[in-house]
Design a protein around this motif. Structure first.
Motif, mmCIF file in Angstrom:
data_model
loop_
_atom_site.group_PDB
_atom_site.id
_atom_site.type_symbol
_atom_site.label_atom_id
_atom_site.label_comp_id
_atom_site.label_asym_id
_atom_site.label_seq_id
_atom_site.Cartn_x
_atom_site.Cartn_y
_atom_site.Cartn_z
ATOM 1 N N PRO A 184 3.484 -4.165 4.834
ATOM 2 C CA PRO A 184 2.994 -2.788 4.936
ATOM 3 C C PRO A 184 1.707 -2.567 4.151
ATOM 4 N N TYR A 185 1.569 -3.241 3.018
ATOM 5 C CA TYR A 185 0.395 -3.088 2.154
ATOM 6 C C TYR A 185 -0.890 -3.328 2.934
ATOM 7 N N PHE A 186 -0.894 -4.342 3.774
ATOM 8 C CA PHE A 186 -2.118 -4.691 4.479
ATOM 9 C C PHE A 186 -2.148 -4.155 5.908
ATOM 10 N N THR A 187 -1.179 -3.326 6.250
ATOM 11 C CA THR A 187 -1.225 -2.705 7.569
ATOM 12 C C THR A 187 -2.064 -1.434 7.470
ATOM 13 N N SER A 188 -2.834 -1.187 8.497
ATOM 14 C CA SER A 188 -3.716 -0.033 8.540
ATOM 15 C C SER A 188 -2.976 1.254 8.143
ATOM 16 N N THR A 237 4.247 7.893 -0.148
ATOM 17 C CA THR A 237 5.045 6.928 -0.903
ATOM 18 C C THR A 237 5.005 5.575 -0.196
ATOM 19 N N TYR A 238 5.115 5.632 1.111
ATOM 20 C CA TYR A 238 5.115 4.395 1.888
ATOM 21 C C TYR A 238 3.788 3.661 1.715
ATOM 22 N N VAL A 239 2.695 4.422 1.705
ATOM 23 C CA VAL A 239 1.379 3.784 1.593
ATOM 24 C C VAL A 239 1.140 3.253 0.177
ATOM 25 N N LEU A 240 1.631 3.969 -0.841
ATOM 26 C CA LEU A 240 1.256 3.628 -2.213
ATOM 27 C C LEU A 240 2.270 2.752 -2.958
ATOM 28 N N LEU A 241 3.469 2.612 -2.409
ATOM 29 C CA LEU A 241 4.496 1.819 -3.097
ATOM 30 C C LEU A 241 4.029 0.402 -3.475
ATOM 31 N N PRO A 242 3.349 -0.318 -2.565
ATOM 32 C CA PRO A 242 2.938 -1.680 -2.931
ATOM 33 C C PRO A 242 2.080 -1.743 -4.193
ATOM 34 N N TYR A 243 1.195 -0.752 -4.395
ATOM 35 C CA TYR A 243 0.362 -0.763 -5.604
ATOM 36 C C TYR A 243 1.243 -0.775 -6.844
ATOM 37 N N MET A 244 2.269 0.085 -6.826
ATOM 38 C CA MET A 244 3.172 0.182 -7.973
ATOM 39 C C MET A 244 3.939 -1.125 -8.164
ATOM 40 N N VAL A 245 4.509 -1.641 -7.091
ATOM 41 C CA VAL A 245 5.324 -2.856 -7.200
ATOM 42 C C VAL A 245 4.489 -3.999 -7.760
ATOM 43 N N LEU A 246 3.273 -4.179 -7.234
ATOM 44 C CA LEU A 246 2.462 -5.317 -7.656
ATOM 45 C C LEU A 246 1.982 -5.155 -9.102
ATOM 46 N N THR A 247 1.664 -3.906 -9.497
ATOM 47 C CA THR A 247 1.254 -3.670 -10.882
ATOM 48 C C THR A 247 2.413 -3.939 -11.837
ATOM 49 N N ALA A 254 -11.632 -8.961 3.874
ATOM 50 C CA ALA A 254 -12.772 -8.057 4.026
ATOM 51 C C ALA A 254 -12.842 -7.557 5.461
ATOM 52 N N PHE A 255 -12.642 -8.460 6.405
ATOM 53 C CA PHE A 255 -12.632 -8.072 7.815
ATOM 54 C C PHE A 255 -11.539 -7.032 8.066
ATOM 55 N N LEU A 256 -10.364 -7.313 7.518
ATOM 56 C CA LEU A 256 -9.221 -6.417 7.708
ATOM 57 C C LEU A 256 -9.512 -5.038 7.117
ATOM 58 N N LEU A 294 -2.888 -3.830 16.012
ATOM 59 C CA LEU A 294 -3.436 -3.849 14.648
ATOM 60 C C LEU A 294 -2.464 -4.539 13.685
ATOM 61 N N ILE A 295 -1.166 -4.286 13.873
ATOM 62 C CA ILE A 295 -0.169 -4.952 13.033
ATOM 63 C C ILE A 295 -0.246 -6.461 13.255
ATOM 64 N N GLY A 296 -0.447 -6.845 14.514
ATOM 65 C CA GLY A 296 -0.575 -8.273 14.836
ATOM 66 C C GLY A 296 -1.760 -8.900 14.115
ATOM 67 N N VAL A 297 -2.889 -8.186 14.083
ATOM 68 C CA VAL A 297 -4.076 -8.710 13.390
ATOM 69 C C VAL A 297 -3.765 -8.895 11.906
ATOM 70 N N THR A 298 -3.108 -7.884 11.305
ATOM 71 C CA THR A 298 -2.709 -7.991 9.897
ATOM 72 C C THR A 298 -1.810 -9.207 9.690
ATOM 73 N N GLY A 299 -0.836 -9.358 10.590
ATOM 74 C CA GLY A 299 0.086 -10.486 10.483
ATOM 75 C C GLY A 299 -0.643 -11.811 10.529
ATOM 76 N N LEU A 300 -1.611 -11.888 11.421
ATOM 77 C CA LEU A 300 -2.382 -13.129 11.575
ATOM 78 C C LEU A 300 -3.153 -13.438 10.291
#
Lengths: 278, 260
Positions: free
Chosen positions: A102-106, A152-162, B191-193, B236-242
């Motif tokens: 989720p952290y890296f999902t848009s 909360t969903y968007v910011l939780l990873p920041y807390m967990v990783l810190t 950075a791309f992501l 978009l989730i797929g791109v993140t997964g990749l």
């Protein structure tokens, strides 16, 4: 390369920061507040905008939501970080996976996914109706409740990783010593572990709060008509009322508070941990 | 207590993954009205997404902007990270915290300021410009990844190359870059992501004809939620997964460099 010449390699990054980030910000404030409008009106304008009903309400809402989000994130994040700090192998990887994906999902996708769940015709309401628990859909979306869930969903990873980074640094021998002296499990946690992880708690809470007060996407999409946060008010005054000086004053205020908190964050933590040393 | 913690953590992990998994499943549902679990499965919504010239154009814009942001941020970020690790300058922490400002300052403020300038310079809607603006936001990400990755590169290897007569540029290109390569690739991917998923700056800086994927999702969420959004989101989730998958594979190869 000689060390001082190596330092010159920072130039491209700082040139970018200066030209595309700092300069537009400075130019925006100077232009809207000092050139486009009369500088002698500045004081009146500051007072008029900052003391307006809309702004005061937005400040209260922003603080309240940010506080709720910070506390929720802390309550959810602490056990996860604790678990991660004390596990290895497959389970560790699995939990990290669940936090990182989720952290890296848009952000817009994450917000949308909760809208799908919470909406009037959303999956939760559908399920509750199919189970005959409710007859009319529950108002789960477009209120403060949904904003807090989404943020909360968007910011939780920041807390967990810190927190994880801080907990990883706790010396296990101190816990063993406490046990050796006869302390019980809960007591060790309360008197030894919790104080030792306090640093992480402070850093995590600060970064989550800092990011919360400037949040825009999630509250704009998941909030109701009366849940207006400062960042949304700024966007509206540019997009809808075209009130540039007003937007500049509010931005200046939000920016000052953010920078002030960032200065505190800078004092108490290692800025390299900002993204949680993933 | 021994059972409570794993159960609690498991539950939260479920909550973290559920929304994403549900969106992906929805994206594969058959035509008609979206419901969960879907009655039928198909690629209907993906076909709608990729068959629509406007969505395809948005995908294209997002890719171009992402690539520009990725190249600019990675190059500048790599130089800066190297300078931070090897250079001697006072106030490194302060300098670093300045470079991290773009993720601290509320993006709405940054975007409005960028828009204010871009409008005067007639750069609104210019893809290269949007890419460069995204690069500023991606820079902190690159920097943080490369700082920890470069710390794993042994400075003695550089000294050895120098003492054997290689010039500074040559050492940089033939020793430092190859040693840091996995970290550089990771940094470039993230950075791309960062740019590919960025919404607010794009919202202000892209014109009506150059909307990126996140901007189109945003517009659609504001007006009427079309089911195609599920497919775009799944994409978009797929791109993140990749990206995460490649990063994970790279991380296996540079074990000591990063810790989590």
């Amino acid at each position: 390369m000689k060390p001082h010449r190596t330092t010159l390699l920072m130039l491209p990054a700082f040139a970018m920061l200066g030209c595309i980030f700092l300069a537009p910000l400075a130019w925006f404030f100077v232009h809207t507040l000092l050139i486009d409008s009369d500088p002698s009106d500045l004081r009146d304008q500051l007072v008029a905008v900052l003391a307006s009903r809309a702004m005061l309400r937005a400040i209260v809402t922003t603080n309240w939501i940010s506080l709720l989000v910070t506390v929720t994130v802390l309550l959810l994040g602490y056990p996860i970080a604790y678990y991660l700090a004390n596990r290895r192998g497959f389970r560790f990887t699995l939990v990290v996976f669940c936090v990182i994906v989720p952290y890296f999902t848009s952000i817009i996708v994450r917000t949308y996914s909760w809208m799908v769940l919470l909406g009037r015709e959303g999956l939760i309401n559908q399920a509750l109706r199919d189970l005959h628990l409710i007859s009319d859909p529950l108002p789960l979306l477009y209120n403060q409740f949904s904003i807090v869930i989404g943020m909360t969903y968007v910011l939780l990873p920041y807390m967990v990783l810190t927190l994880f980074a801080a907990m990883k640094g706790i010396d296990r021998n101190l816990l063993l010593a406490a046990r050796g002296m006869g302390a019980s499990g809960p007591m060790i946690f309360r008197r030894v572990y919790l104080p030792l992880s306090r640093h992480g708690v402070i850093s995590g809470a600060l970064i989550v709060f800092i990011l919360s007060i400037g949040f825009f996407i999630t509250p704009a999409l998941m909030g109701g008509p009366s849940d207006v946060m400062v960042a949304m008010l700024i966007e509206r005054s540019v997009e809808i009322t075209l009130d540039w000086p007003g937007a500049a004053v509010m931005s200046l205020f939000l920016l000052s508070v953010t920078l002030l908190l960032y200065a505190v964050y800078y004092r108490v933590t290692d800025v390299r941990r900002l993204m949680g040393t993933v | 207590m021994r059972r409570v913690l794993p159960t609690y953590v498991g539950l939260i992990c479920l909550l973290l993954m559920a929304p994403i998994v549900i969106v992906v499943i929805l994206a594969f549902s058959g035509p008609g009205y979206l419901q969960f679990p879907p009655k039928t499965y198909s690629l209907h919504w993906f076909a709608r997404f990729l068959g629509d010239p406007q969505w395809r154009a948005s995908l294209w814009f997002s890719l171009i902007i992402g690539l520009i942001a990725c190249v600019v941020a990675t190059v500048a970020g790599f130089f800066a990270a190297y300078a931070f690790v090897r250079g001697s300058v006072r106030g490194k922490k302060l300098l670093l915290s300045l470079l991290l400002l773009p993720i601290i300052v509320p993006t709405v403020i940054t975007s409005i300021a960028m828009y204010f300038l871009s409008a005067r310079l007639h750069l609104v809607g210019n893809l290269v410009w949007v890419g460069v603006c995204h690069a500023v936001i991606a820079l902190p990400v690159v920097l943080l990844i490369l700082l920890s990755s470069l710390q794993g590169v042994d400075v003695n290897l550089e000294r050895a190359a120098l003492s054997l007569g290689a010039g500074h540029v040559r050492v940089f290109l033939r020793v430092v870059v190859p040693l840091a390569a996995p970290g550089i690739v990771s940094a470039a991917l993230f950075a791309f992501l960062a740019s590919f998923d960025e919404l607010i700056i794009s919202l202000f800086l892209t014109g009506v004809r150059t909307q990126t994927l996140p901007v189109r999702i945003w517009n659609s969420l504001h007006l009427e939620i079309e089911p195609t959004i599920a497919a775009v989101s799944a994409f978009l989730i797929g791109v993140t997964g990749l990206v995460l998958l490649i990063d994970g594979a790279l991380r296996m190869r540079r074990r000591p460099a990063m810790k989590l």
